[in-house]
Design a protein around this motif. Structure first.
Motif, short mmCIF file in Angstrom:
data_model
loop_
_atom_site.label_atom_id
_atom_site.label_comp_id
_atom_site.label_asym_id
_atom_site.label_seq_id
_atom_site.Cartn_x
_atom_site.Cartn_y
_atom_site.Cartn_z
N SER A 18 -9.83 -28.19 -22.27
CA SER A 18 -11.28 -28.34 -22.51
C SER A 18 -11.94 -26.96 -22.61
O SER A 18 -13.10 -26.80 -22.24
CB SER A 18 -11.93 -29.16 -21.40
OG SER A 18 -11.71 -28.52 -20.14
N SER A 19 -11.21 -25.98 -23.11
CA SER A 19 -11.66 -24.59 -23.09
C SER A 19 -12.95 -24.32 -23.86
O SER A 19 -13.60 -23.30 -23.64
CB SER A 19 -10.55 -23.67 -23.62
OG SER A 19 -10.18 -24.06 -24.94
N TYR A 20 -13.34 -25.21 -24.77
CA TYR A 20 -14.58 -25.01 -25.51
C TYR A 20 -15.67 -25.97 -25.05
O TYR A 20 -16.66 -26.20 -25.74
CB TYR A 20 -14.34 -25.17 -27.03
CG TYR A 20 -15.39 -24.49 -27.87
CD1 TYR A 20 -15.60 -23.12 -27.79
CD2 TYR A 20 -16.18 -25.22 -28.75
CE1 TYR A 20 -16.56 -22.49 -28.55
CE2 TYR A 20 -17.16 -24.60 -29.53
CZ TYR A 20 -17.35 -23.24 -29.42
OH TYR A 20 -18.31 -22.61 -30.18
N MET A 21 -15.51 -26.51 -23.87
CA MET A 21 -16.52 -27.41 -23.30
C MET A 21 -17.23 -26.74 -22.14
O MET A 21 -16.60 -26.32 -21.16
CB MET A 21 -15.88 -28.71 -22.81
CG MET A 21 -15.35 -29.60 -23.91
SD MET A 21 -14.64 -31.14 -23.24
CE MET A 21 -16.12 -31.94 -22.59
N THR A 22 -18.53 -26.62 -22.23
CA THR A 22 -19.34 -26.19 -21.10
C THR A 22 -20.75 -26.73 -21.27
O THR A 22 -21.23 -26.89 -22.40
CB THR A 22 -19.34 -24.65 -20.94
OG1 THR A 22 -19.80 -24.31 -19.62
CG2 THR A 22 -20.21 -23.96 -21.99
N ALA A 55 -10.69 -39.92 -12.41
CA ALA A 55 -10.03 -38.63 -12.18
C ALA A 55 -9.48 -37.97 -13.44
O ALA A 55 -9.57 -36.75 -13.58
CB ALA A 55 -8.92 -38.79 -11.13
N PRO A 56 -8.89 -38.71 -14.40
CA PRO A 56 -8.34 -38.04 -15.58
C PRO A 56 -9.35 -37.20 -16.37
O PRO A 56 -9.01 -36.15 -16.91
CB PRO A 56 -7.80 -39.20 -16.42
CG PRO A 56 -7.43 -40.23 -15.42
CD PRO A 56 -8.52 -40.14 -14.38
N ALA A 57 -10.61 -37.65 -16.42
CA ALA A 57 -11.64 -36.88 -17.13
C ALA A 57 -11.89 -35.56 -16.40
O ALA A 57 -12.13 -34.52 -17.04
CB ALA A 57 -12.93 -37.69 -17.22
N ILE A 58 -11.84 -35.59 -15.08
CA ILE A 58 -12.04 -34.38 -14.29
C ILE A 58 -10.87 -33.43 -14.49
O ILE A 58 -11.04 -32.21 -14.64
CB ILE A 58 -12.22 -34.72 -12.80
CG1 ILE A 58 -13.38 -35.70 -12.62
CG2 ILE A 58 -12.46 -33.45 -11.98
CD1 ILE A 58 -13.47 -36.30 -11.23
N LEU A 59 -9.65 -33.97 -14.51
CA LEU A 59 -8.46 -33.14 -14.75
C LEU A 59 -8.56 -32.45 -16.10
O LEU A 59 -8.21 -31.27 -16.23
CB LEU A 59 -7.20 -33.99 -14.69
CG LEU A 59 -6.87 -34.67 -13.35
CD1 LEU A 59 -5.58 -35.47 -13.48
CD2 LEU A 59 -6.75 -33.65 -12.23
N LEU A 60 -9.04 -33.17 -17.10
CA LEU A 60 -9.21 -32.57 -18.43
C LEU A 60 -10.17 -31.39 -18.36
O LEU A 60 -9.89 -30.31 -18.91
CB LEU A 60 -9.74 -33.62 -19.40
CG LEU A 60 -10.15 -33.09 -20.79
CD1 LEU A 60 -8.94 -32.56 -21.55
CD2 LEU A 60 -10.87 -34.17 -21.58
#
Length: 260
Positions: free
Chosen positions: A243-247, A232-237
């Motif tokens: 994580s604004s520059y992750m897509t 779950a913590p990875a999903i929360l991130l």
């Protein structure tokens, strides 16, 4: 690290599942508002439990089949009515195995393929189609899909030696589709400030038989299975602005399984 998820609205499919339920609990702890979608009867029990435990949050639940387009339409209507038409995030946490999970490829039917693709793949299409407007209104929404190690590597048959099950091609095919679809959606919705990523959990313990636990532990670099609270913590991130520059990315929470 403060994730600032309080007061934000999230739609979770597969919310009564092993990881989905833990994610909903952790989102509740952060003060998030939830729309929980799952066919399992325990979804209503979990929703009521979380609503009582986190009175500061708006927690809603519906026992609907996410493989159907009308479920996505109903979800969009609920977000419009209850959350002011704004969805800050969507987590497609469905990991449906279907009746074909224990079947060899020679025993797989068209009905079983339709069944598993509806749950694991079509559901993402329907949710993105009908929740896109609500996600756009957030002006920085995040979508998280559930991929699989078997979208990255093939199942190792040694893992299943001595057990009465395996990993069939139907499940592998759906998760391969999710893996690729995530990248497509990330590029398609980038102009709308909607980020789309995936997570790859692996070996999450769920009362597995001793022989399977032993096999898994011998093959895993970390020498053990994972626990639901470790995913779950990875999903929360990914749902947060941290994580604004992750897509278009895939975070593997697999204990190094795919690093061999």
């Amino acid at each position: 690290m403060e994730l600032n998820l309080g007061g934000r609205n999230f739609v979770i499919t597969g919310s009564a599942g092993l990881i989905g339920a833990e994610l909903c609990r952790q989102l509740g702890e952060h003060g998030a508002n939830l729309l929980m979608l799952d066919t399992a009867p325990r979804n209503a029990e979990l929703g009521a439990e979380l609503a009582a435990r986190f009175p500061q949050s708006r927690i809603l639940h519906s026992n609907l089949d996410v493989g159907r387009e009308d479920t996505a339409i109903a979800a969009a209507e609920t977000v419009e009515r209850e959350f002011g038409g704004v969805a800050h995030g969507l987590v497609n946490a469905v990991q449906y195995k279907s009746q074909s999970f224990f079947h060899d490829i020679k025993d797989t039917s068209a009905v079983e393929l339709q069944d598993i693709f509806a749950a694991n793949v079509f559901s993402i299409f329907w949710m993105m189609k009908h929740l896109a407007a609500s996600l756009r209104r957030a002006e920085g929404a995040s979508v998280v899909n559930f991929s699989s190690t078997y979208a990255v590597v093939s199942p190792n048959p040694v893992l299943y030696v001595g057990t009465d099950f395996g990993c069939p091609p139907t499940y592998v095919a759906t998760k391969g589709a999710v893996h690729s679809l995530t990248k497509y959606l990330a590029c398609y919705f980038a102009k709308d400030k909607i980020r789309v990523n995936s997570v790859t959990p692996h070996g999450v313990y769920n009362n597995h038989k001793e022989i399977f636990v032993r096999n898994f532990s011998q093959l895993s670099p970390l020498g053990r299975m994972s626990e639901r609270q470790e995913v779950a913590p990875a999903i929360l991130l990914l749902l947060s602005e941290k994580s604004s520059y992750m897509t278009g990315s895939n975070i593997k929470i697999d204990g190094g399984w795919t690093a061999w």
